[in-house]
Enzyme design. Structure first.
Site, PDB file in Angstrom:
ATOM      1  N   CYS A 195       9.305  -5.355   6.534  1.00  0.00           N
ATOM      2  CA  CYS A 195       9.486  -4.633   5.272  1.00  0.00           C
ATOM      3  C   CYS A 195      10.203  -5.528   4.268  1.00  0.00           C
ATOM      4  O   CYS A 195      11.152  -6.237   4.627  1.00  0.00           O
ATOM      5  CB  CYS A 195      10.302  -3.359   5.532  1.00  0.00           C
ATOM      6  SG  CYS A 195      10.589  -2.359   4.057  1.00  0.00           S
ATOM      7  N   HIS A 251       3.641   3.678   6.067  1.00  0.00           N
ATOM      8  CA  HIS A 251       4.907   2.988   5.815  1.00  0.00           C
ATOM      9  C   HIS A 251       5.443   3.354   4.427  1.00  0.00           C
ATOM     10  O   HIS A 251       6.623   3.664   4.267  1.00  0.00           O
ATOM     11  CB  HIS A 251       4.673   1.474   5.939  1.00  0.00           C
ATOM     12  CG  HIS A 251       5.881   0.636   5.749  1.00  0.00           C
ATOM     13  ND1 HIS A 251       6.508  -0.011   6.799  1.00  0.00           N
ATOM     14  CD2 HIS A 251       6.579   0.307   4.642  1.00  0.00           C
ATOM     15  CE1 HIS A 251       7.546  -0.699   6.325  1.00  0.00           C
ATOM     16  NE2 HIS A 251       7.604  -0.526   5.016  1.00  0.00           N
ATOM     17  N   GLU A 252       4.555   3.328   3.420  1.00  0.00           N
ATOM     18  CA  GLU A 252       4.980   3.611   2.045  1.00  0.00           C
ATOM     19  C   GLU A 252       5.326   5.086   1.852  1.00  0.00           C
ATOM     20  O   GLU A 252       6.268   5.417   1.133  1.00  0.00           O
ATOM     21  CB  GLU A 252       3.916   3.164   1.048  1.00  0.00           C
ATOM     22  CG  GLU A 252       3.587   1.675   1.097  1.00  0.00           C
ATOM     23  CD  GLU A 252       4.788   0.760   1.081  1.00  0.00           C
ATOM     24  OE1 GLU A 252       5.774   1.033   0.353  1.00  0.00           O
ATOM     25  OE2 GLU A 252       4.762  -0.248   1.801  1.00  0.00           O
ATOM     26  N   HIS A 269       8.774   5.503   2.885  1.00  0.00           N
ATOM     27  CA  HIS A 269       9.712   5.064   1.833  1.00  0.00           C
ATOM     28  C   HIS A 269       9.951   6.173   0.812  1.00  0.00           C
ATOM     29  O   HIS A 269      11.082   6.385   0.370  1.00  0.00           O
ATOM     30  CB  HIS A 269       9.175   3.836   1.083  1.00  0.00           C
ATOM     31  CG  HIS A 269       9.553   2.527   1.685  1.00  0.00           C
ATOM     32  ND1 HIS A 269      10.855   2.114   1.848  1.00  0.00           N
ATOM     33  CD2 HIS A 269       8.781   1.513   2.159  1.00  0.00           C
ATOM     34  CE1 HIS A 269      10.868   0.913   2.384  1.00  0.00           C
ATOM     35  NE2 HIS A 269       9.624   0.527   2.587  1.00  0.00           N
TER      36      HIS A 269
END
Length: 178
Positions: A100, A142-143, A146
């Protein structure tokens, strides 16, 4: 140009707010997208970036043109996702290695769906649906994490520190970073 925040920044642990449809064309949102692209472009190994990584708590992420399958001729553009929602995913999962841009130089193994479909607005306010597998499906998940204040290290196993100086030409870390 905005810098990419690192894991100890409290803002990375907060949930991002939705962008109102009428806000998409605003100078503020256009500026956030421009800053995200600029921050991502400064990192040669960047696969994607989420707005919180540059200090903006809005639900936007960008997938780099460099990981898109139709970029063989260099024709692809970065894909912008505003207010993304995971609307479909495979039952099958896979453990994949992740890194990341906000957790330099840690890597870990994360279980992700093999396929994922996201619905969002693009940077022009048009509703889009994008289905993917492989690294793009991984980047979607993954995003989205976030945007909910979750870092991959919160769910990763076997987290290890592999700084660039320990990566040799014979064994470079070829992972793309989200």
């Amino acid at each position: 140009m905005k810098e990419i925040l690192q894991k100890d920044e409290a803002l990375l642990r907060k949930s991002a707010r939705e962008v109102k449809p009428e806000e998409i064309s605003s100078e503020y949102i256009r500026g956030v997208i421009r800053d995200m692209k600029g921050a991502m472009d400064k990192e040669e190994d960047a696969a994607a970036i989420a707005a919180p990584q540059i200090g903006e708590l809005v639900r936007i992420f960008i997938i780099s043109k460099h990981i898109l399958p139709n970029n063989q001729e260099g024709l692809a553009k970065d894909l912008v996702f505003i207010n993304p929602k995971l609307i479909k995913h495979s039952k099958k999962t896979k453990v994949v290695e992740e890194g990341c841009l906000s957790v330099r130089w840690l890597y870990g193994d994360v279980e992700r769906f093999e396929k994922a479909t996201v619905e969002a607005y693009d940077e022009n306010g048009k509703r889009i649906v994008y289905g993917a597998s492989g690294v793009i499906a991984q980047a979607f998940q993954h995003e989205l994490d976030h945007l909910d204040g979750v870092l991959f290290i919160d769910k990763a196993d076997n987290v290890r520190d592999i700084p660039p100086e320990s990566q040799s030409e014979d064994n470079p870390k070829e992972l793309l970073h989200d």
